[in-house]
Design a protein around this motif. Structure first.
Motif, PDB file in Angstrom:
ATOM      1  N   PRO A 120       0.860  -1.181   0.000  1.00 20.81           N
ATOM      2  CA  PRO A 120       0.000   0.000   0.000  1.00 20.81           C
ATOM      3  C   PRO A 120       0.897   1.232   0.000  1.00 20.81           C
ATOM      4  O   PRO A 120       1.950   1.249   0.645  1.00 20.81           O
ATOM      5  N   VAL A 121       0.500   2.255  -0.746  1.00 17.27           N
ATOM      6  CA  VAL A 121       1.362   3.425  -0.913  1.00 17.27           C
ATOM      7  C   VAL A 121       0.520   4.654  -1.208  1.00 17.27           C
ATOM      8  O   VAL A 121      -0.553   4.553  -1.800  1.00 17.27           O
ATOM      9  N   ALA A 127      -0.105  12.437  -8.878  1.00 12.88           N
ATOM     10  CA  ALA A 127       1.035  11.634  -9.346  1.00 12.88           C
ATOM     11  C   ALA A 127       0.748  10.135  -9.394  1.00 12.88           C
ATOM     12  O   ALA A 127       1.656   9.346  -9.658  1.00 12.88           O
ATOM     13  N   TYR A 128      -0.500   9.725  -9.200  1.00 16.59           N
ATOM     14  CA  TYR A 128      -0.787   8.283  -9.159  1.00 16.59           C
ATOM     15  C   TYR A 128      -0.567   7.596 -10.508  1.00 16.59           C
ATOM     16  O   TYR A 128      -0.125   6.451 -10.543  1.00 16.59           O
ATOM     17  N   ASP A 129      -0.853   8.266 -11.602  1.00 14.58           N
ATOM     18  CA  ASP A 129      -0.614   7.634 -12.905  1.00 14.58           C
ATOM     19  C   ASP A 129       0.870   7.353 -13.096  1.00 14.58           C
ATOM     20  O   ASP A 129       1.254   6.259 -13.538  1.00 14.58           O
ATOM     21  N   GLU A 130       1.719   8.324 -12.752  1.00 15.57           N
ATOM     22  CA  GLU A 130       3.167   8.117 -12.847  1.00 15.57           C
ATOM     23  C   GLU A 130       3.611   6.985 -11.925  1.00 15.57           C
ATOM     24  O   GLU A 130       4.442   6.152 -12.305  1.00 15.57           O
ATOM     25  N   LEU A 131       3.062   6.960 -10.716  1.00 11.14           N
ATOM     26  CA  LEU A 131       3.411   5.920  -9.755  1.00 11.14           C
ATOM     27  C   LEU A 131       3.069   4.537 -10.305  1.00 11.14           C
ATOM     28  O   LEU A 131       3.888   3.610 -10.242  1.00 11.14           O
ATOM     29  N   LEU A 132       1.881   4.412 -10.872  1.00 14.32           N
ATOM     30  CA  LEU A 132       1.447   3.113 -11.374  1.00 14.32           C
ATOM     31  C   LEU A 132       2.218   2.680 -12.621  1.00 14.32           C
ATOM     32  O   LEU A 132       2.353   1.487 -12.881  1.00 14.32           O
ATOM     33  N   ARG A 139      -0.273  -0.871  -4.327  1.00 15.15           N
ATOM     34  CA  ARG A 139      -1.679  -0.702  -3.965  1.00 15.15           C
ATOM     35  C   ARG A 139      -1.918   0.751  -3.541  1.00 15.15           C
ATOM     36  O   ARG A 139      -1.695   1.102  -2.379  1.00 15.15           O
ATOM     37  N   PRO A 140      -2.323   1.607  -4.466  1.00 14.47           N
ATOM     38  CA  PRO A 140      -2.493   3.035  -4.161  1.00 14.47           C
ATOM     39  C   PRO A 140      -3.553   3.273  -3.089  1.00 14.47           C
ATOM     40  O   PRO A 140      -4.635   2.691  -3.131  1.00 14.47           O
ATOM     41  N   ASP A 141      -3.209   4.124  -2.141  1.00 13.10           N
ATOM     42  CA  ASP A 141      -4.149   4.571  -1.113  1.00 13.10           C
ATOM     43  C   ASP A 141      -4.293   6.080  -1.300  1.00 13.10           C
ATOM     44  O   ASP A 141      -3.462   6.851  -0.849  1.00 13.10           O
ATOM     45  N   ARG A 142      -5.342   6.464  -1.988  1.00 12.34           N
ATOM     46  CA  ARG A 142      -5.517   7.860  -2.377  1.00 12.34           C
ATOM     47  C   ARG A 142      -6.114   8.717  -1.267  1.00 12.34           C
ATOM     48  O   ARG A 142      -6.225   9.933  -1.425  1.00 12.34           O
ATOM     49  N   ASP A 143      -6.479   8.106  -0.150  1.00 10.24           N
ATOM     50  CA  ASP A 143      -7.155   8.850   0.917  1.00 10.24           C
ATOM     51  C   ASP A 143      -6.278   9.137   2.131  1.00 10.24           C
ATOM     52  O   ASP A 143      -6.591  10.035   2.910  1.00 10.24           O
ATOM     53  N   SER A 144      -5.206   8.399   2.320  1.00 11.31           N
ATOM     54  CA  SER A 144      -4.399   8.538   3.537  1.00 11.31           C
ATOM     55  C   SER A 144      -3.324   9.604   3.377  1.00 11.31           C
ATOM     56  O   SER A 144      -2.773   9.793   2.295  1.00 11.31           O
ATOM     57  N   ARG A 145      -3.019  10.283   4.474  1.00 15.41           N
ATOM     58  CA  ARG A 145      -1.933  11.265   4.474  1.00 15.41           C
ATOM     59  C   ARG A 145      -0.580  10.566   4.541  1.00 15.41           C
ATOM     60  O   ARG A 145       0.399  11.078   4.047  1.00 15.41           O
ATOM     61  N   TRP A 146      -0.518   9.397   5.160  1.00 18.65           N
ATOM     62  CA  TRP A 146       0.690   8.579   5.164  1.00 18.65           C
ATOM     63  C   TRP A 146       0.279   7.117   5.287  1.00 18.65           C
ATOM     64  O   TRP A 146      -0.804   6.813   5.784  1.00 18.65           O
ATOM     65  N   VAL A 147       1.152   6.243   4.777  1.00 20.01           N
ATOM     66  CA  VAL A 147       0.905   4.806   4.811  1.00 20.01           C
ATOM     67  C   VAL A 147       2.175   4.124   5.312  1.00 20.01           C
ATOM     68  O   VAL A 147       3.248   4.299   4.740  1.00 20.01           O
ATOM     69  N   SER A 155       4.198   9.143   2.221  1.00 20.75           N
ATOM     70  CA  SER A 155       3.192  10.141   2.582  1.00 20.75           C
ATOM     71  C   SER A 155       2.694  10.838   1.335  1.00 20.75           C
ATOM     72  O   SER A 155       3.353  10.830   0.293  1.00 20.75           O
ATOM     73  N   ALA A 156       1.544  11.446   1.477  1.00 20.87           N
ATOM     74  CA  ALA A 156       0.977  12.249   0.393  1.00 20.87           C
ATOM     75  C   ALA A 156       1.813  13.516   0.245  1.00 20.87           C
ATOM     76  O   ALA A 156       2.925  13.601   0.764  1.00 20.87           O
TER      77      ALA A 156
END
Length: 193
Positions: A120-121, A127-132, A139-147, A155-156
């Motif tokens: 999870p990240v 930047a999620y498209d670049e990350l993927l 496993r993108p976590d688009r809601d958390s400030r840090w994972v 962190s976001a």
């Protein structure tokens, strides 16, 4: 003495580096009995020009003795993706058991280093498209400030690095210490808008 290194590079986003610096240095200076010191480091000596033109002088050339590394984000991360020596520095830190962390698009560097597979990240919201592209099986976590995924913490964007750094103090020295640091830097976010 445990050591934390915050990586600086041309194009680093200022708060991505200085937010965690504020937290970790406040901790290490006010509570030396916890046994941590923190340094701003870079691939080579000399000034670094950040994303919004602030100029930083690293304390040291990056070493291989950090127990914690922070890879900030910023447009400069795209150049780092093509720097084998920096990617190997990140991988080597992870292999030797350092806690590897990122702020914002610093997660792209961790992805390019091969550290985010299956994890999870989080990263900067755009930047999620670049990350993927770099780590399609993360496993993108688009809601958390840090994972926190154990030996890697992401962190976001920008200000979220402060939250992550407080989490690191909590993890490494306990909740009460993290609260003391938060109070010392008077971090009680209440956005005015």
């Amino acid at each position: 003495m445990n050591r934390a290194g915050i990586l600086l590079f041309d194009g680093v986003e200022e708060l991505d580096a200085i937010g965690p610096w504020e937290v970790l240095s406040a901790w290490s200076l006010q509570f030396p009995e916890d046994g941590w010191e923190v340094a701003l480091c870079a691939a080579e000596a000399g000034p670094v020009t950040a994303a919004k033109t602030a100029v930083f002088t690293p304390h040291e050339v990056r070493t291989d003795d950090y127990q914690l590394i922070v890879v900030p984000g910023g447009q400069g991360t795209r150049r780092i993706l093509r720097e084998p020596a920096t990617l190997e520095w990140v991988r080597a830190a992870h292999r030797r058991g350092a806690l590897v962390t990122s702020v914002c698009t610093g997660a792209l560097v961790l992805a390019a280093a091969g550290l985010l597979a299956g994890r999870p990240v989080t990263t900067y919201h755009s930047a999620y498209d670049e990350l993927l592209e770099l780590a399609p099986d993360c496993r993108p976590d688009r809601d958390s400030r840090w994972v926190d995924s154990g030996d890697v913490v992401t962190s976001a964007g920008v200000s979220a690095g402060i939250d992550m750094a407080l989490h690191l103090v909590d993890r490494l020295a306990g909740t009460e210490r993290a609260r003391q640091v938060r109070r010392a830097i008077q971090y009680d976010p209440e956005p005015p808008v």
